[in-house]
Design an enzyme around this catalytic site. Structure first.
Site, mmCIF file in Angstrom:
data_model
loop_
_atom_site.group_PDB
_atom_site.id
_atom_site.type_symbol
_atom_site.label_atom_id
_atom_site.label_comp_id
_atom_site.label_asym_id
_atom_site.label_seq_id
_atom_site.Cartn_x
_atom_site.Cartn_y
_atom_site.Cartn_z
ATOM 1 N N LEU A 1 -4.720 -7.032 -5.549
ATOM 2 C CA LEU A 1 -4.987 -8.197 -4.706
ATOM 3 C C LEU A 1 -4.175 -8.088 -3.426
ATOM 4 C CD1 LEU A 1 -5.169 -11.149 -7.252
ATOM 5 C CD2 LEU A 1 -6.849 -9.398 -6.679
ATOM 6 N N GLY B 1 -4.487 -5.872 -9.548
ATOM 7 C CA GLY B 1 -5.901 -6.168 -9.294
ATOM 8 C C GLY B 1 -6.764 -4.914 -9.225
ATOM 9 N N ASN C 1 0.671 -4.725 -13.644
ATOM 10 C CA ASN C 1 2.126 -4.752 -13.482
ATOM 11 C C ASN C 1 2.631 -6.059 -12.877
ATOM 12 O OD1 ASN C 1 0.877 -4.200 -11.024
ATOM 13 N ND2 ASN C 1 2.674 -3.194 -10.193
ATOM 14 N N GLU C 2 1.845 -7.135 -13.028
ATOM 15 C CA GLU C 2 2.176 -8.392 -12.347
ATOM 16 C C GLU C 2 3.601 -8.876 -12.615
ATOM 17 O OE1 GLU C 2 -0.769 -7.651 -13.457
ATOM 18 O OE2 GLU C 2 -2.253 -8.404 -12.052
HETATM 19 C C1 LIG Z 1 -1.461 -18.433 -12.208
HETATM 20 C C2 LIG Z 1 -1.022 -17.491 -11.142
HETATM 21 C C3 LIG Z 1 -1.619 -16.154 -11.256
HETATM 22 C C4 LIG Z 1 -1.218 -15.189 -10.169
HETATM 23 C C5 LIG Z 1 -1.850 -13.898 -10.460
HETATM 24 C C6 LIG Z 1 -1.799 -12.932 -9.342
HETATM 25 C C7 LIG Z 1 -2.314 -11.606 -9.812
HETATM 26 C C8 LIG Z 1 -1.977 -10.554 -8.839
HETATM 27 C C9 LIG Z 1 -2.538 -9.395 -8.849
HETATM 28 C C10 LIG Z 1 -2.251 -8.356 -7.825
HETATM 29 O O1 LIG Z 1 -3.001 -7.427 -7.702
HETATM 30 S S1 LIG Z 1 -0.871 -8.524 -6.833
HETATM 31 C C11 LIG Z 1 -0.745 -7.004 -5.924
HETATM 32 C C12 LIG Z 1 -0.123 -5.948 -6.765
HETATM 33 N N1 LIG Z 1 -0.048 -4.700 -6.063
HETATM 34 C C13 LIG Z 1 1.055 -3.997 -5.934
HETATM 35 O O2 LIG Z 1 2.089 -4.349 -6.436
HETATM 36 C C14 LIG Z 1 0.964 -2.741 -5.127
HETATM 37 C C15 LIG Z 1 1.797 -2.845 -3.891
HETATM 38 N N2 LIG Z 1 1.677 -1.633 -3.085
HETATM 39 C C16 LIG Z 1 2.283 -0.481 -3.396
HETATM 40 O O3 LIG Z 1 2.964 -0.336 -4.385
HETATM 41 C C17 LIG Z 1 2.097 0.642 -2.430
HETATM 42 O O4 LIG Z 1 1.642 0.118 -1.219
HETATM 43 C C18 LIG Z 1 1.092 1.698 -2.919
HETATM 44 C C19 LIG Z 1 -0.225 1.097 -3.352
HETATM 45 C C20 LIG Z 1 1.720 2.507 -4.057
HETATM 46 C C21 LIG Z 1 0.802 2.687 -1.741
HETATM 47 O O5 LIG Z 1 2.002 3.206 -1.260
HETATM 48 P P1 LIG Z 1 2.017 3.907 0.158
HETATM 49 O O6 LIG Z 1 3.400 4.437 0.361
HETATM 50 O O7 LIG Z 1 0.901 4.860 0.295
HETATM 51 O O8 LIG Z 1 1.692 2.753 1.197
HETATM 52 P P2 LIG Z 1 2.678 1.587 1.680
HETATM 53 O O9 LIG Z 1 3.444 2.078 2.852
HETATM 54 O O10 LIG Z 1 3.440 1.025 0.561
HETATM 55 O O11 LIG Z 1 1.633 0.476 2.152
HETATM 56 C C22 LIG Z 1 0.868 0.628 3.325
HETATM 57 C C23 LIG Z 1 0.634 -0.748 3.926
HETATM 58 O O12 LIG Z 1 -0.133 -1.504 2.998
HETATM 59 C C24 LIG Z 1 0.546 -2.722 2.693
HETATM 60 N N3 LIG Z 1 0.219 -3.095 1.292
HETATM 61 C C25 LIG Z 1 0.444 -2.359 0.199
HETATM 62 N N4 LIG Z 1 -0.006 -3.003 -0.890
HETATM 63 C C26 LIG Z 1 -0.521 -4.182 -0.466
HETATM 64 C C27 LIG Z 1 -1.137 -5.288 -1.126
HETATM 65 N N5 LIG Z 1 -1.341 -5.312 -2.464
HETATM 66 N N6 LIG Z 1 -1.534 -6.316 -0.383
HETATM 67 C C28 LIG Z 1 -1.359 -6.319 0.973
HETATM 68 N N7 LIG Z 1 -0.777 -5.293 1.660
HETATM 69 C C29 LIG Z 1 -0.369 -4.235 0.932
HETATM 70 C C30 LIG Z 1 2.005 -2.392 2.886
HETATM 71 O O13 LIG Z 1 2.757 -3.564 3.091
HETATM 72 C C31 LIG Z 1 1.944 -1.523 4.112
HETATM 73 O O14 LIG Z 1 1.757 -2.393 5.228
HETATM 74 P P3 LIG Z 1 2.325 -2.017 6.669
HETATM 75 O O15 LIG Z 1 3.805 -1.787 6.525
HETATM 76 O O16 LIG Z 1 1.584 -0.774 7.084
HETATM 77 O O17 LIG Z 1 2.016 -3.204 7.522
#
Ligand SMILES: CCCCCCC/C=C/C(=O)SCCNC(=O)CCNC(=O)[C@H](O)C(C)(C)COP(=O)(O)OP(=O)(O)OC[C@H]1O[C@@H](n2cnc3c(N)ncnc32)[C@H](O)[C@@H]1OP(=O)(O)O
Length: 302
Positions: free
Chosen positions: A108, A153, A177-178
């Protein structure tokens, strides 16, 4: 012959309430853009559809760089693509994969859940629900060709598919991994995982926020097959051919029988689930930890 006709009538009768339920649901992504030839070749800014009409299969490539995070716009485009393919009788199966090297989907979009107003959170969550419902109940065979990391997500999207093929790359991992982010996977995330790997494994994976590397993912059953990276697409293709050999109506009905109780629960509790999400995500403590997590991701580079 009579049996085949009977099955078709039964299939339609059973599937129709589902279609109605979803079509009436709020947050739907708009009307289908017609069927037939016009729909066979299309793309949207974030979703590339490569049709193979002869095989009855389309490859849906997620292209929302840098990490295929499931933003509201991206979810909407994904849903429209799915709906177009479902409404075109040419297609019986789709392979969902990524066009972003090394990343299937980062899950997400955290920026949709951080620093916005409650109306936005409600709209976003409705779209996430819709993605899950539409993919989980799709009448198409849906195979995930997982060619990159797939947390939270991203893992959920894979779990809605009928079969998962993961590339054997030590950099890749998949899981819900939430808890590592200090958030809780909702009941329908949990149910989807339980349906895939069983209660005990799901409990452990969810509490610990486990991200499984390929061999572990295969052992626990989060994915069905792990293959060399350059064979992910071809493997998905040959698995698809096996699944498409099964009479469609029998396969579709079986899919609904297996998945209906799980989907029913969200369909009946949809509004409450949205309220719950909005209440949770609006909490100061949750906003702070999501903000800190995003900052950490950004600082990682510097
Ligand atoms: C009742 C309440 C219920 C609540 C439920 C909520 C359920 C939630 C579900 C979810 O899916 S939450 C999201 C979980 N995702 C993560 O934890 C992944 C986070 N990202 C990473 O670990 C890494 O980005 C990656 C996927 C391993 C890739 O690594 P890489 O080194 O290739 O890139 P980065 O430099 O880390 O990222 C590039 C750029 O993208 C932005 N970004 C990364 N992930 C997200 C994301 N999930 N959402 C929005 N943006 C994301 C990151 O900040 C970087 O941004 P910039 O610095 O370029 O601006």
């Amino acid at each position: 012959m009579a049996l085949a006709v009977g099955m078709r009538v039964l299939t339609r009768a059973l599937l129709r309430p589902w279609a109605r339920g979803l079509r009436a649901a709020p947050g739907r992504t708009g009307p289908a853009a017609g069927g037939g030839d016009g729909v066979r070749c299309f793309r949207s800014p974030r979703v590339l559809v490569e049709p193979d009409p002869a095989a009855g299969v389309a490859v849906v490539k997620m292209r929302n760089p840098p990490v295929n995070s499931l933003s509201l716009e991206f979810l909407t485009e994904l849903l429209i693509s799915l709906e177009k393919l479902e409404n075109d009788k040419t297609f019986h199966g789709i392979i969902i994969t990524s066009d972003c090297p090394g990343i299937f989907s980062a899950g997400l979009d955290l920026t949709e859940m951080c620093g916005r107003d409650p109306e936005h959170y409600a709209e976003y969550w409705k779209a996430v629900q819709e993605m899950w419902l539409r993919f989980y109940l799709s009448n198409l065979v849906v195979i995930a060709a997982i060619n990159g990391i797939s947390p939270a997500g991203g893992c959920l999207l894979s779990l809605t598919c009928d079969y998962r093929v993961l590339a054997n790359n030590p950099k890749y991992a998949i899981g819900l991994n939430e808890t590592l982010l200090g958030i809780v996977a909702p009941f329908w995330f949990k149910d989807t995982l339980v349906n895939t790997i069983g209660h005990r494994s799901a409990e452990r994976a969810l509490q610990l926020g486990l991200l499984f590397p390929p061999a572990e993912a295969l052992r626990v059953g989060v994915v069905d097959q792990v293959v060399p990276e350059d064979q992910v697409q071809s493997t998905a293709r040959s698995v698809m051919a096996q699944w498409l050999d099964i009479p469609d109506h029998a396969r579709q009905l079986t899919k609904i029988l297996m998945r209906k109780p799980t989907a029913d629960r969200l369909l009946t509790e949809r509004d409450a689930d949205i309220e719950n999400f909005v209440r949770f995500i609006c909490k100061d403590s949750i906003q702070k930890s999501l903000h800190a997590y995003l900052e950490k991701l950004k600082q990682k580079k510097g």
